[in-house]
Design an enzyme around this catalytic site. Sequence first.
Site, mmCIF file in Angstrom:
data_model
loop_
_atom_site.group_PDB
_atom_site.id
_atom_site.type_symbol
_atom_site.label_atom_id
_atom_site.label_comp_id
_atom_site.label_asym_id
_atom_site.label_seq_id
_atom_site.Cartn_x
_atom_site.Cartn_y
_atom_site.Cartn_z
ATOM 1 N N GLU A 121 -2.064 5.793 6.772
ATOM 2 C CA GLU A 121 -1.742 7.108 6.805
ATOM 3 C C GLU A 121 -3.082 7.868 6.991
ATOM 4 O O GLU A 121 -3.298 9.000 7.575
ATOM 5 C CB GLU A 121 -1.262 7.700 5.383
ATOM 6 C CG GLU A 121 -2.258 7.627 4.367
ATOM 7 C CD GLU A 121 -1.290 8.551 3.345
ATOM 8 O OE1 GLU A 121 -0.075 8.305 3.048
ATOM 9 O OE2 GLU A 121 -2.207 9.060 2.359
ATOM 10 N N ARG A 174 5.427 11.504 4.762
ATOM 11 C CA ARG A 174 4.067 11.498 5.328
ATOM 12 C C ARG A 174 4.122 11.811 6.876
ATOM 13 O O ARG A 174 3.235 11.152 7.459
ATOM 14 C CB ARG A 174 3.429 10.166 5.057
ATOM 15 C CG ARG A 174 3.073 9.741 3.680
ATOM 16 C CD ARG A 174 2.112 10.875 3.092
ATOM 17 N NE ARG A 174 1.380 10.450 1.982
ATOM 18 C CZ ARG A 174 1.800 10.522 0.681
ATOM 19 N NH1 ARG A 174 3.156 11.209 0.692
ATOM 20 N NH2 ARG A 174 1.431 10.147 -0.224
ATOM 21 N N SER A 218 -4.429 6.765 -0.496
ATOM 22 C CA SER A 218 -3.940 5.782 0.035
ATOM 23 C C SER A 218 -4.399 5.323 1.312
ATOM 24 O O SER A 218 -4.227 6.301 2.272
ATOM 25 C CB SER A 218 -2.335 5.967 -0.098
ATOM 26 O OG SER A 218 -2.014 6.314 -1.327
HETATM 27 N N1 EPU Z 1 1.720 -1.227 -7.420
HETATM 28 C C1 EPU Z 1 1.391 -2.806 -7.484
HETATM 29 N N2 EPU Z 1 -0.081 -2.754 -7.258
HETATM 30 C C2 EPU Z 1 -0.927 -1.964 -6.846
HETATM 31 C C3 EPU Z 1 -0.537 -0.581 -6.578
HETATM 32 C C4 EPU Z 1 0.622 -0.214 -7.069
HETATM 33 O O1 EPU Z 1 1.780 -3.225 -7.730
HETATM 34 O O2 EPU Z 1 -2.038 -2.072 -6.883
HETATM 35 C C5 EPU Z 1 3.022 -0.992 -7.471
HETATM 36 C C6 EPU Z 1 3.170 -0.072 -8.835
HETATM 37 O O3 EPU Z 1 3.043 -0.807 -9.945
HETATM 38 C C7 EPU Z 1 4.379 0.824 -8.523
HETATM 39 C C8 EPU Z 1 4.527 0.829 -6.999
HETATM 40 O O4 EPU Z 1 3.537 -0.154 -6.451
HETATM 41 O O5 EPU Z 1 5.650 -0.060 -9.087
HETATM 42 C C9 EPU Z 1 4.045 2.270 -6.670
HETATM 43 O O6 EPU Z 1 2.598 2.511 -7.243
HETATM 44 P P1 EPU Z 1 2.149 4.036 -7.420
HETATM 45 O O7 EPU Z 1 3.110 4.629 -8.418
HETATM 46 O O8 EPU Z 1 0.907 3.781 -7.915
HETATM 47 O O9 EPU Z 1 2.471 4.760 -6.076
HETATM 48 P P2 EPU Z 1 1.875 4.356 -4.408
HETATM 49 O O10 EPU Z 1 3.323 4.171 -3.797
HETATM 50 O O11 EPU Z 1 1.053 3.091 -4.527
HETATM 51 C C10 EPU Z 1 2.421 6.713 -3.697
HETATM 52 C C11 EPU Z 1 1.474 7.714 -2.649
HETATM 53 C C12 EPU Z 1 0.269 8.241 -3.543
HETATM 54 C C13 EPU Z 1 0.866 9.065 -4.881
HETATM 55 C C14 EPU Z 1 1.434 8.135 -5.482
HETATM 56 C C15 EPU Z 1 2.207 8.736 -6.732
HETATM 57 C C16 EPU Z 1 1.919 6.854 -0.714
HETATM 58 C C17 EPU Z 1 1.083 6.212 0.717
HETATM 59 N N3 EPU Z 1 1.000 6.886 -1.441
HETATM 60 O O12 EPU Z 1 1.318 5.607 -3.863
HETATM 61 O O13 EPU Z 1 -0.382 9.176 -2.635
HETATM 62 O O14 EPU Z 1 -0.115 9.553 -5.498
HETATM 63 O O15 EPU Z 1 2.483 7.471 -4.790
HETATM 64 O O16 EPU Z 1 3.257 9.376 -6.304
HETATM 65 O O17 EPU Z 1 2.958 7.250 -0.378
HETATM 66 C C18 EPU Z 1 -2.335 9.306 -1.148
HETATM 67 O O18 EPU Z 1 -1.311 9.460 -0.231
HETATM 68 O O19 EPU Z 1 -3.408 9.298 -0.876
HETATM 69 C C19 EPU Z 1 -1.739 9.198 -2.544
HETATM 70 C C20 EPU Z 1 -2.543 8.715 -3.427
#
Ligand code: EPU
Length: 341
Positions: A325, A160, A229
């Site tokens: 971000e 990012r 995010s």
């Molecule tokens: N999780 C929770 N609770 C929540 C959300 C997430 O426990 O409310 C846990 C999930 O269960 C999982 C982990 O956190 O174990 C990661 O969650 P997720 O796969 O949904 O991805 P994220 O890290 O929350 C990142 C990106 C997203 C992208 C997803 C999928 C960032 C800041 N965000 O989110 O990007 O779609 O991975 O690859 O890196 C964006 O930048 O706008 C965005 C949506």
Amino acid sequence: MKSHQQYSLEKNNSFAIIATTPIIYFPKDDQELKLLTRVTQGSFYILGEGSNTLFVEDITPVIIKPEFLGISVSETNEYYEVSAACSENWHDLVCFCINKGINGLENLALIPGSVGAAPVQNIGAYGVEIADFIESVTWFDFGKNKSQQLTNAQCQFEYRNSIFKQHLKNKGIITHVTLRFTKNWRAKLNYQGLNRLSESCSAVDIMNTVIGLRNSKLPDPKIIPNAGSFFKNPVVCADQFMLLKDRYPELPFYPQDNGSVKLAAGWLIEKAELKGYQLNGAAVHDKQALVLTNIGSAKGDNIKDLAIYVQKTVFELFEISLQPEVRMIAKHGEVILKEIN
Ligand code: EPU
């Protein structure tokens, strides 16, 4: 060049915040960018589709919103090269490539925003980043008043982050992005949720699965205004990670090449019992805690206040200071949320 005074940006930001710019310019080519030299000596903000921007005051700086269009494709025996102008929509570019059998961007389907904004924060999802495909970026430099090519290495991509958010911030504009895709395509299925697909699946299968996953967790900005995010996933040192892992064995984590560990901000926010939390028309999304939403008629600073509350509450529990971000823009320019320490 097309321009408007006292222009409402309500329809130009995915948080649907009501804000007005004193003047907006719509340059469509390098010749028109060259006319903006004086404008770029004052306070200004470059707006793509407004899907990673939060206007925190009723008035914004001068806005430059490029309208560069066009996509071209070339190929060799080994690869395809796709060059797209900055104002093309990102998801449309993904569909354009996949429909032509040019595979690679399928994991990045449905990310809101424009092509030109994509390298700025090195958009990434489901185990893939745009940096994996960037051959070069065409950069119009306001100081030199001409454009130049930056190679992938010169863009200094990180999670990012890129040179466009650091050294080159506000110094020019990305006008075109050139992506290279090997013809020896392999599915990237290591991300949770994609690993149930078989190795022999097609890029279309992956794209459809990604679209399904995103639709199940992330609110559609046209229905519930949001900017994806809100915070970056924090990276902590190995020692801090070990302490947290002892306390919370179920903590999701992603080891980094340099020994540090990336954590899931959404998990931390949910553990801090903030999922679904509401404050003055702003809310922590109830299906993905990393997303802040405008559930009524929130003003930009209502969303910012919620972000500060989330940051403080998470810090009290984990001693981790989340960093947005999303870019927060006030009348005189960008506002940076202070780190808590
Ligand atoms: N999780 C929770 N609770 C929540 C959300 C997430 O426990 O409310 C846990 C999930 O269960 C999982 C982990 O956190 O174990 C990661 O969650 P997720 O796969 O949904 O991805 P994220 O890290 O929350 C990142 C990106 C997203 C992208 C997803 C999928 C960032 C800041 N965000 O989110 O990007 O779609 O991975 O690859 O890196 C964006 O930048 O706008 C965005 C949506």
